[in-house]
Design a protein around this motif. Structure first.
Motif, short mmCIF file in Angstrom:
data_model
loop_
_atom_site.label_atom_id
_atom_site.label_comp_id
_atom_site.label_asym_id
_atom_site.label_seq_id
_atom_site.Cartn_x
_atom_site.Cartn_y
_atom_site.Cartn_z
N ARG A 1 -2.18 -8.77 4.36
CA ARG A 1 -2.08 -8.08 3.06
C ARG A 1 -0.88 -7.14 3.15
O ARG A 1 -0.80 -6.35 4.09
N GLN A 2 0.01 -7.29 2.19
CA GLN A 2 1.23 -6.48 2.26
C GLN A 2 1.41 -5.64 1.00
O GLN A 2 0.96 -6.02 -0.09
N ALA A 3 2.10 -4.51 1.17
CA ALA A 3 2.48 -3.70 0.00
C ALA A 3 3.62 -4.40 -0.72
O ALA A 3 4.21 -5.35 -0.19
N GLU A 4 3.95 -3.90 -1.90
CA GLU A 4 5.01 -4.56 -2.67
C GLU A 4 6.33 -4.62 -1.94
O GLU A 4 7.11 -5.55 -2.09
N ASP A 5 6.59 -3.59 -1.11
CA ASP A 5 7.87 -3.59 -0.38
C ASP A 5 7.78 -4.43 0.92
O ASP A 5 8.70 -4.41 1.73
N GLY A 6 6.68 -5.14 1.13
CA GLY A 6 6.56 -6.02 2.29
C GLY A 6 5.92 -5.36 3.50
O GLY A 6 5.70 -6.02 4.52
N THR A 7 5.59 -4.06 3.38
CA THR A 7 4.92 -3.40 4.52
C THR A 7 3.51 -3.98 4.69
O THR A 7 2.77 -4.14 3.71
N CYS A 8 3.19 -4.28 5.91
CA CYS A 8 1.90 -4.91 6.20
C CYS A 8 0.78 -3.86 6.17
O CYS A 8 0.82 -2.88 6.90
N ILE A 9 -0.21 -4.07 5.29
CA ILE A 9 -1.31 -3.11 5.16
C ILE A 9 -2.48 -3.54 6.04
O ILE A 9 -3.18 -2.72 6.62
N GLU A 10 -2.70 -4.83 6.11
CA GLU A 10 -3.82 -5.35 6.89
C GLU A 10 -3.40 -6.67 7.51
O GLU A 10 -2.74 -7.49 6.86
N ALA A 11 -3.73 -6.86 8.79
CA ALA A 11 -3.32 -8.11 9.46
C ALA A 11 -4.51 -8.71 10.20
O ALA A 11 -5.25 -8.01 10.87
#
Ligand SMILES: Cc1cc2nc3c(=O)[nH]c(=O)nc-3n(C[C@H](O)[C@H](O)[C@H](O)COP(=O)(O)OP(=O)(O)OC[C@H]3O[C@@H](n4cnc5c(N)ncnc54)[C@H](O)[C@@H]3O)c2cc1C
Ligand code: SF4
Length: 327
Positions: free
Chosen positions: A243-253
């Protein structure tokens, strides 16, 4: 030609009836769904149940309930799962994994519930009775020694389900119904790191449904390594859900490795490396290296185990790159 041992086939029409039959016949009975795993194993005398409680007539376990989340009946076939438009759209990695199991004929018969409950596999076990007898059998059936690790007190047979790693990566839960009542557990909690006691459920508990949480915004991939591209069991399966934020930062892996141990392994260290970061080439390599560490393939399935271990790194990196490049 290998023949099935004699058995009586019982055909309950409801879950309650099936539970009652399993209770009545105790250790003489086994559950069967599509039979694509159990019947070949019975032909090799790995199982010799006197009664088979068939799940094919039970309509309750053949439903797909769709709302914000999806609940899959365990009796749906792999072909149905792989082709279902909602599964393909919302859980593409699951559709991929189901569609990569074995051959079209077996996917038409084999069920998703059966796939989650398949027996663990080993070169010294999935053999004919005569083959195994010539070797004085092994610990998992009829013998006392493990031929893969002769000094070991446990069995290292491999969990080779294609859909199990994906279900775990997606955070699925499974509903089990048995004589003691029903319970729902995370898919991950169904598995045990032991080639003989590979499921944490009683033999008479029936897996009835699989609940998939809402996966909107989750990118997912399943990658499978095998010798023949249209037939074989996995010798490595890699399921990744991010799950990634809009800027591509990974929130959950979530990264889960299949077919490299007696249970699907969660690559926790690799997951931790990804969270809070963007998928650069360097980060992908770092996570892939961390994912490779917990994989413990042994010399008990196709291809060399050092190669299979190396391929964990390669396949995790490929899965992560595919997710990154799909953005
Ligand atoms: C040549 C060949 C290739 C194969 N390749 C693959 C592959 O690539 N990937 C893969 O994952 N599998 C593979 N399989 C295994 C098998 O075909 C699939 O895993 C299939 O999904 C099993 O489902 P089934 O309904 O036929 O299970 P069954 O054979 O009916 O049952 C398997 C086990 O699960 C139990 N069980 C079944 N349903 C339930 C339930 N609802 N609740 C509790 N217990 C249950 C049974 O008691 C049995 O122990 C292969 C098999 C063969 C013969
Ligand atoms: S890992 Fe060992 S005990 Fe288990 S099936 Fe293989 S040889 Fe038998």
């Amino acid at each position: 030609m290998l023949r099935l041992p004699p058995f009586e086939y019982l055909a309950p029409r409801t879950i309650a009836e099936a539970v009652e039959m399993m209770l009545k016949h105790g250790s003489e009975a086994m559950l069967v769904a599509g039979g694509t795993d159990l019947y070949p194993n019975m032909k090799r005398r790995l199982f010799e149940p006197k009664k088979l409680v068939g799940l094919r007539e039970i309509k309750e376990i053949k439903r797909l309930e769709i709302n914000g989340t999806v609940t899959i009946g365990a009796g749906l076939t792999l072909a149905q799962i792989s082709r279902h438009p909602v599964i393909s759209e919302r859980y593409p990695a699951l559709a991929t994994a189901a569609g990569l199991v074995s051959t079209p004929q077996l996917r038409n018969m084999g069920t998703v519930g059966g796939n989650l409950c398949i027996d663990t596999r080993c070169t010294y076990y999935n053999q004919t009775e005569q083959w195994r007898e010539a070797l004085s059998y092994c610990m998992k059936k009829d013998g006392h020694i493990c031929w893969v690790a002769p000094g070991s007190s446990r069995c290292w047979a491999v969990n080779s389900s294609d859909t199990a790693p994906v279900m775990i990566a997606l955070g699925a839960s499974v509903r089990l119904v048995g004589p003691e009542g029903e319970r729902t557990i995370p898919a991950q909690a169904l598995y045990h790191n032991d080639g003989m006691e590979y499921l944490r459920k009683a033999p008479n508990e029936i897996l009835t449904t699989i609940h998939l949480p809402n996966a909107s915004g989750v990118k997912m991939v399943y990658k499978k390594l095998r010798r023949r591209g249209s037939f074989d069991f996995p010798i490595l399966g890699v399921a990744v859900a991010l799950r990634q934020a809009e800027d591509g930062t990974c929130i959950e892996a979530n990264i889960v490795l299949g077919a490299v141990a007696s249970y699907p392994i969660k690559a926790t260290a690799a997951e931790e490396i990804l969270v809070g970061q963007k998928l650069s080439d360097e980060l992908i390599e770092e996570a892939a290296k961390a994912a490779f560490k917990p994989a413990k393939p042994l010399d008990n399935t196709d291809m060399g185990h050092p190669y299979r271990k190396q391929m964990v790194q390669v396949y995790v990196a490929r899965a992560l790159r595919e997710i990154r490049d799909s953005q």
